[in-house]
Design a protein around this motif. Structure first.
Motif, PDB file in Angstrom:
ATOM      1  N   ASN A   1       0.867  -1.178   0.000  1.00  0.00           N
ATOM      2  CA  ASN A   1       0.000   0.000   0.000  1.00  0.00           C
ATOM      3  C   ASN A   1       0.905   1.229   0.000  1.00  0.00           C
ATOM      4  O   ASN A   1       1.488   1.570   1.014  1.00  0.00           O
TER       5      ASN A   1
ATOM      6  N   THR B   1       2.314  -5.972   3.429  1.00  0.00           N
ATOM      7  CA  THR B   1       2.032  -7.228   4.108  1.00  0.00           C
ATOM      8  C   THR B   1       2.458  -8.362   3.187  1.00  0.00           C
ATOM      9  O   THR B   1       2.164  -8.343   1.987  1.00  0.00           O
TER      10      THR B   1
ATOM     11  N   VAL C   1       6.394  -2.215   8.427  1.00  0.00           N
ATOM     12  CA  VAL C   1       5.887  -0.923   8.909  1.00  0.00           C
ATOM     13  C   VAL C   1       7.052  -0.066   9.390  1.00  0.00           C
ATOM     14  O   VAL C   1       8.126  -0.580   9.704  1.00  0.00           O
TER      15      VAL C   1
ATOM     16  N   TYR D   1       0.109   7.482   1.044  1.00  0.00           N
ATOM     17  CA  TYR D   1       0.617   8.127   2.261  1.00  0.00           C
ATOM     18  C   TYR D   1       0.250   9.610   2.235  1.00  0.00           C
ATOM     19  O   TYR D   1      -0.255  10.120   1.244  1.00  0.00           O
TER      20      TYR D   1
ATOM     21  N   SER E   1      -2.452  -1.362   6.032  1.00  0.00           N
ATOM     22  CA  SER E   1      -2.418   0.050   6.408  1.00  0.00           C
ATOM     23  C   SER E   1      -1.724   0.875   5.340  1.00  0.00           C
ATOM     24  O   SER E   1      -0.927   0.363   4.551  1.00  0.00           O
ATOM     25  N   ASP E   2      -2.013   2.169   5.348  1.00  0.00           N
ATOM     26  CA  ASP E   2      -1.331   3.058   4.413  1.00  0.00           C
ATOM     27  C   ASP E   2       0.174   3.048   4.702  1.00  0.00           C
ATOM     28  O   ASP E   2       0.605   2.786   5.811  1.00  0.00           O
TER      29      ASP E   2
ATOM     30  N   GLN F   1       4.334   5.886  10.094  1.00  0.00           N
ATOM     31  CA  GLN F   1       4.090   5.700   8.656  1.00  0.00           C
ATOM     32  C   GLN F   1       4.901   6.684   7.813  1.00  0.00           C
ATOM     33  O   GLN F   1       4.459   7.186   6.793  1.00  0.00           O
TER      34      GLN F   1
ATOM     35  N   GLN G   1      -6.386  -6.380   6.063  1.00  0.00           N
ATOM     36  CA  GLN G   1      -6.243  -4.936   5.997  1.00  0.00           C
ATOM     37  C   GLN G   1      -4.759  -4.611   5.822  1.00  0.00           C
ATOM     38  O   GLN G   1      -3.926  -5.164   6.533  1.00  0.00           O
TER      39      GLN G   1
ATOM     40  N   SER H   1       2.524   0.947   4.031  1.00  0.00           N
ATOM     41  CA  SER H   1       3.026  -0.309   4.605  1.00  0.00           C
ATOM     42  C   SER H   1       2.877  -1.438   3.591  1.00  0.00           C
ATOM     43  O   SER H   1       2.339  -1.241   2.504  1.00  0.00           O
TER      44      SER H   1
ATOM     45  N   ASP I   1       4.233  -8.126   8.483  1.00  0.00           N
ATOM     46  CA  ASP I   1       3.966  -6.753   8.069  1.00  0.00           C
ATOM     47  C   ASP I   1       5.254  -5.959   8.043  1.00  0.00           C
ATOM     48  O   ASP I   1       6.127  -6.139   8.901  1.00  0.00           O
TER      49      ASP I   1
ATOM     50  N   GLN J   1      -4.738   5.944   2.658  1.00  0.00           N
ATOM     51  CA  GLN J   1      -5.932   5.163   2.956  1.00  0.00           C
ATOM     52  C   GLN J   1      -5.546   3.699   3.122  1.00  0.00           C
ATOM     53  O   GLN J   1      -4.647   3.199   2.458  1.00  0.00           O
ATOM     54  N   ALA J   2      -6.194   3.046   4.054  1.00  0.00           N
ATOM     55  CA  ALA J   2      -5.973   1.617   4.261  1.00  0.00           C
ATOM     56  C   ALA J   2      -6.644   0.852   3.124  1.00  0.00           C
ATOM     57  O   ALA J   2      -7.549   1.363   2.469  1.00  0.00           O
TER      58      ALA J   2
END
Length: 116
Positions: free
Chosen positions: A27, A108, A58, A30, A103-104, A62, A101, A106, A56, A35-36
């Motif tokens: 994602n 996974t 991260v 930023y 996250s912005d 962020q 999910q 980031s 993840d 947005q997630a």
């Protein structure tokens, strides 16, 4: 993959010779446009039984320019190059379908292990 026109997101997948599947979800949104992402995966019926794990990537606050406090699998790489990150089981991830999910700012990494 389906996404809105202005959503900055990438996905990559790889299937290993043992049937394991790895999916990397990035994602890149930023700042003011952050947005997630809710990502749903559906594997072919032949792989409908198995388990999911995730890691993840991260960084603190962020911050996409961060050079410290960046963690993968819950751990940073130390100055000697040692990393102790780990895979984490995905709750409810025991079939060929999954929603996660991301996250912005980031990423996974998902790992699917087929039932043997």
């Amino acid at each position: 993959m389906e996404a809105t026109n202005n959503f900055n997101f990438n996905a990559y997948a790889y299937q290993d010779h043992d049937g394991s599947i790895y999916v990397t979800l990035i994602n890149k949104s930023y700042g003011d446009k952050a947005q997630a992402a809710a990502v749903s995966l559906q594997l072919p019926n032949a792989t409908a039984s198995g388990t999911w794990q995730h890691m993840d990537l991260v960084q603190k606050d962020q911050d996409v320019a961060a050079q410290a406090d960046v963690m993968l699998g819950g751990a940073s790489v130390n100055p000697q190059g040692i990393w102790a990150g780990q895979w984490t089981a995905v709750d409810g991830g025991n079939s060929g379908s999954l929603t996660v999910q991301v996250s912005d700012a980031s990423a996974t990494i998902l790992h699917f292990s087929p039932a043997k």
